[in-house]
Design a protein around this motif. Structure first.
Motif, PDB file in Angstrom:
ATOM      1  N   PHE A 125       0.832  -1.202   0.000  1.00 56.45           N
ATOM      2  CA  PHE A 125       0.000   0.000   0.000  1.00 56.45           C
ATOM      3  C   PHE A 125       0.869   1.255   0.000  1.00 56.45           C
ATOM      4  O   PHE A 125       0.604   2.204  -0.740  1.00 56.45           O
ATOM      5  CB  PHE A 125      -0.939   0.008   1.210  1.00 56.45           C
ATOM      6  CG  PHE A 125      -1.631   1.321   1.408  1.00 56.45           C
ATOM      7  CD1 PHE A 125      -2.703   1.681   0.606  1.00 56.45           C
ATOM      8  CD2 PHE A 125      -1.205   2.204   2.383  1.00 56.45           C
ATOM      9  CE1 PHE A 125      -3.342   2.904   0.785  1.00 56.45           C
ATOM     10  CE2 PHE A 125      -1.833   3.425   2.567  1.00 56.45           C
ATOM     11  CZ  PHE A 125      -2.906   3.776   1.762  1.00 56.45           C
ATOM     12  N   GLY A 126       1.894   1.279   0.827  1.00 52.46           N
ATOM     13  CA  GLY A 126       2.763   2.457   0.910  1.00 52.46           C
ATOM     14  C   GLY A 126       3.451   2.767  -0.408  1.00 52.46           C
ATOM     15  O   GLY A 126       3.517   3.926  -0.830  1.00 52.46           O
ATOM     16  N   VAL A 127       3.951   1.735  -1.080  1.00 54.79           N
ATOM     17  CA  VAL A 127       4.640   1.931  -2.355  1.00 54.79           C
ATOM     18  C   VAL A 127       3.660   2.386  -3.431  1.00 54.79           C
ATOM     19  O   VAL A 127       3.913   3.353  -4.158  1.00 54.79           O
ATOM     20  CB  VAL A 127       5.377   0.645  -2.782  1.00 54.79           C
ATOM     21  CG1 VAL A 127       5.943   0.782  -4.191  1.00 54.79           C
ATOM     22  CG2 VAL A 127       6.491   0.308  -1.789  1.00 54.79           C
ATOM     23  N   ALA A 141       0.702   6.489  -6.928  1.00 56.50           N
ATOM     24  CA  ALA A 141      -0.568   7.155  -7.213  1.00 56.50           C
ATOM     25  C   ALA A 141      -0.501   8.655  -6.917  1.00 56.50           C
ATOM     26  O   ALA A 141      -1.019   9.471  -7.685  1.00 56.50           O
ATOM     27  CB  ALA A 141      -1.698   6.508  -6.408  1.00 56.50           C
ATOM     28  N   ASP A 142       0.155   9.017  -5.819  1.00 55.16           N
ATOM     29  CA  ASP A 142       0.276  10.433  -5.455  1.00 55.16           C
ATOM     30  C   ASP A 142       1.022  11.229  -6.519  1.00 55.16           C
ATOM     31  O   ASP A 142       0.852  12.442  -6.627  1.00 55.16           O
ATOM     32  CB  ASP A 142       0.976  10.593  -4.105  1.00 55.16           C
ATOM     33  CG  ASP A 142       0.097  10.202  -2.928  1.00 55.16           C
ATOM     34  OD1 ASP A 142      -1.131  10.002  -3.119  1.00 55.16           O
ATOM     35  OD2 ASP A 142       0.651  10.084  -1.811  1.00 55.16           O
ATOM     36  N   HIS A 143       1.862  10.551  -7.295  1.00 59.20           N
ATOM     37  CA  HIS A 143       2.620  11.206  -8.362  1.00 59.20           C
ATOM     38  C   HIS A 143       1.983  10.987  -9.731  1.00 59.20           C
ATOM     39  O   HIS A 143       2.606  11.259 -10.754  1.00 59.20           O
ATOM     40  CB  HIS A 143       4.065  10.704  -8.366  1.00 59.20           C
ATOM     41  CG  HIS A 143       4.876  11.252  -7.235  1.00 59.20           C
ATOM     42  ND1 HIS A 143       5.445  12.503  -7.263  1.00 59.20           N
ATOM     43  CD2 HIS A 143       5.187  10.722  -6.022  1.00 59.20           C
ATOM     44  CE1 HIS A 143       6.086  12.721  -6.130  1.00 59.20           C
ATOM     45  NE2 HIS A 143       5.934  11.657  -5.351  1.00 59.20           N
ATOM     46  N   ASP A 178       2.762  10.818 -15.561  1.00 62.08           N
ATOM     47  CA  ASP A 178       2.275  11.917 -16.374  1.00 62.08           C
ATOM     48  C   ASP A 178       2.688  13.231 -15.717  1.00 62.08           C
ATOM     49  O   ASP A 178       1.955  13.776 -14.891  1.00 62.08           O
ATOM     50  CB  ASP A 178       0.758  11.843 -16.526  1.00 62.08           C
ATOM     51  CG  ASP A 178       0.211  12.840 -17.529  1.00 62.08           C
ATOM     52  OD1 ASP A 178       1.012  13.394 -18.307  1.00 62.08           O
ATOM     53  OD2 ASP A 178      -1.004  13.071 -17.534  1.00 62.08           O
ATOM     54  N   GLY A 179       3.891  13.688 -16.014  1.00 64.87           N
ATOM     55  CA  GLY A 179       4.358  14.965 -15.502  1.00 64.87           C
ATOM     56  C   GLY A 179       5.300  14.894 -14.313  1.00 64.87           C
ATOM     57  O   GLY A 179       6.087  15.797 -14.106  1.00 64.87           O
ATOM     58  N   ALA A 180       5.221  13.865 -13.506  1.00 65.91           N
ATOM     59  CA  ALA A 180       6.104  13.748 -12.337  1.00 65.91           C
ATOM     60  C   ALA A 180       7.453  13.188 -12.781  1.00 65.91           C
ATOM     61  O   ALA A 180       7.571  12.546 -13.818  1.00 65.91           O
ATOM     62  CB  ALA A 180       5.481  12.831 -11.292  1.00 65.91           C
ATOM     63  N   ARG A 182      12.506   9.645  -4.263  1.00 68.65           N
ATOM     64  CA  ARG A 182      12.701  10.382  -3.004  1.00 68.65           C
ATOM     65  C   ARG A 182      11.574  10.074  -2.024  1.00 68.65           C
ATOM     66  O   ARG A 182      11.803   9.786  -0.850  1.00 68.65           O
ATOM     67  CB  ARG A 182      12.766  11.886  -3.285  1.00 68.65           C
ATOM     68  CG  ARG A 182      12.988  12.720  -2.014  1.00 68.65           C
ATOM     69  CD  ARG A 182      12.652  14.183  -2.195  1.00 68.65           C
ATOM     70  NE  ARG A 182      11.225  14.322  -2.470  1.00 68.65           N
ATOM     71  CZ  ARG A 182      10.728  14.953  -3.531  1.00 68.65           C
ATOM     72  NH1 ARG A 182      11.507  15.513  -4.417  1.00 68.65           N
ATOM     73  NH2 ARG A 182       9.416  15.031  -3.697  1.00 68.65           N
ATOM     74  N   ASP A 183      10.333  10.112  -2.507  1.00 67.65           N
ATOM     75  CA  ASP A 183       9.203   9.866  -1.619  1.00 67.65           C
ATOM     76  C   ASP A 183       9.101   8.402  -1.204  1.00 67.65           C
ATOM     77  O   ASP A 183       8.587   8.102  -0.122  1.00 67.65           O
ATOM     78  CB  ASP A 183       7.911  10.338  -2.266  1.00 67.65           C
ATOM     79  CG  ASP A 183       7.828  11.860  -2.313  1.00 67.65           C
ATOM     80  OD1 ASP A 183       8.673  12.530  -1.669  1.00 67.65           O
ATOM     81  OD2 ASP A 183       6.934  12.381  -2.995  1.00 67.65           O
TER      82      ASP A 183
END
Length: 82
Positions: A18-20, A25-27, A52-54, A61-62
């Motif tokens: 889930f964390g990965v 998803a956040d990016h 898409d853009g990240a 890093r995250d």
């Protein structure tokens, strides 16, 4: 969109996948392929995904902030599975 690959070596514990995937998803990542190998106390997961853009550097890093991560290796793919 650019295709990327990620090889994640992590501690085998609840919530690590889930964390990965949350970071991806956040990016704005779209996971196109996953392969998982578990051998407690660690597991290895290979992801192919598009962004898409990240930037891949921002994603990596995250990912270091995910509890239980041991190492993450990312690369730009020449061709994404389709």
């Amino acid at each position: 969109m650019t295709g990327h690959a990620l090889l994640a070596h992590v501690i085998d514990q609840p919530g690590i996948l889930f964390g990965v995937t949350r970071v991806l998803a956040d990016h704005g990542g779209n996971i196109t392929y996953v392969d998982f190998r578990g051998a407690p106390p660690h597991s290895t997961t290979y992801f192919e995904f598009t962004l898409d853009g990240a930037s891949l550097d921002d994603v990596l890093r995250d990912l270091t902030k995910v509890d239980g991560e041991l190492s993450m290796t990312g690369a730009v793919l020449m061709r994404v599975r389709g």
